[in-house]
Motif scaffolding. Structure first.
Motif, PDB file in Angstrom:
ATOM      1  N   PHE A  71     -72.478  13.389  61.552  1.00  0.00           N
ATOM      2  CA  PHE A  71     -73.315  13.589  62.732  1.00  0.00           C
ATOM      3  C   PHE A  71     -72.490  14.234  63.833  1.00  0.00           C
ATOM      4  CE2 PHE A  71     -75.506  10.469  60.288  1.00  0.00           C
ATOM      5  CZ  PHE A  71     -76.838  10.704  60.530  1.00  0.00           C
ATOM      6  N   LYS A  79     -74.216   6.618  66.869  1.00  0.00           N
ATOM      7  CA  LYS A  79     -74.540   6.004  65.583  1.00  0.00           C
ATOM      8  C   LYS A  79     -74.381   4.493  65.697  1.00  0.00           C
ATOM      9  CE  LYS A  79     -72.302   7.397  62.110  1.00  0.00           C
ATOM     10  NZ  LYS A  79     -71.397   7.881  61.095  1.00  0.00           N
ATOM     11  N   THR A  83     -74.274   5.132  57.531  1.00  0.00           N
ATOM     12  CA  THR A  83     -75.451   5.692  56.883  1.00  0.00           C
ATOM     13  C   THR A  83     -75.716   4.876  55.623  1.00  0.00           C
ATOM     14  OG1 THR A  83     -74.869   7.892  57.716  1.00  0.00           O
ATOM     15  CG2 THR A  83     -76.482   7.785  55.925  1.00  0.00           C
ATOM     16  N   GLN A 111     -79.945   6.506  58.922  1.00  0.00           N
ATOM     17  CA  GLN A 111     -78.928   6.238  59.938  1.00  0.00           C
ATOM     18  C   GLN A 111     -79.613   5.747  61.212  1.00  0.00           C
ATOM     19  OE1 GLN A 111     -75.329   6.455  59.976  1.00  0.00           O
ATOM     20  NE2 GLN A 111     -75.871   5.239  61.763  1.00  0.00           N
ATOM     21  N   VAL A 113     -79.624   5.056  65.128  1.00  0.00           N
ATOM     22  CA  VAL A 113     -78.966   5.627  66.298  1.00  0.00           C
ATOM     23  C   VAL A 113     -79.464   4.933  67.559  1.00  0.00           C
ATOM     24  CG1 VAL A 113     -78.503   7.911  65.287  1.00  0.00           C
ATOM     25  CG2 VAL A 113     -80.655   7.516  66.495  1.00  0.00           C
TER      26      VAL A 113
END
Length: 149
Positions: A71, A79, A83, A111, A113
């Motif tokens: 990312f 994050k 992931t 993922q 966030v």
């Protein structure tokens, strides 16, 4: 005579290029869903053509190229955790001499966030290798951009 040879060579290579096909057995799609006012989940979906597979993020060294998601740094989001992926198929592959984990058909990587504001554009890249029972294609990298509203 040289012109004729040159023209025939050019015609031959042009025709060969027309028949050559670039294999691209993986299609990627991206989405995001807000789970609260300050958090969202980004979904990265790989759809493979029948007979093809991509590898897990958790392949041990000495095996195929594992899938990796990167990312881009941004002030708009951070994050939360790693992931995640569903449970892969794991089996011994002679070519690598080890157990490897992979996905067939479709796989969705997720993922979480944390958003600095109510929305963000989440960008990054996915690197992966795709194989079938006869061959592996060179590792590939695709960029993604997902709007979180």
């Amino acid at each position: 005579m040289k012109k004729l040879t040159l023209m025939l060579s050019l015609l031959f290579f042009t025709a060969m290029g027309a028949f050559a096909q670039i294999e691209d057995p993986v299609t990627w799609s991206y989405a995001a869903k807000k789970v609260s006012a300050t958090e969202a989940i980004v979904y990265l979906k790989a759809s493979m053509e029948k007979g093809w597979h991509i590898y897990s993020q958790n392949v041990k060294p000495g095996g195929p190229i594992k899938t990796s998601v990167k990312f881009e740094p941004s002030a708009a989001y951070t994050k939360v955790g790693k992931t995640i992926e569903p449970k892969p198929i794991t089996k011994f592959e002679d070519v690598f001499g080890m157990d490897v984990s992979y996905f067939e058909n479709d796989v969705i990587f997720q993922q979480r966030v944390k958003l600095a504001k109510g929305s963000a554009v989440v960008k990054g890249t996915v690197e992966f290798m795709v194989c079938n029972d006869r061959k592996c294609l060179p590792p590939n990298e695709v960029s993604f951009s997902v709007q979180v509203k």
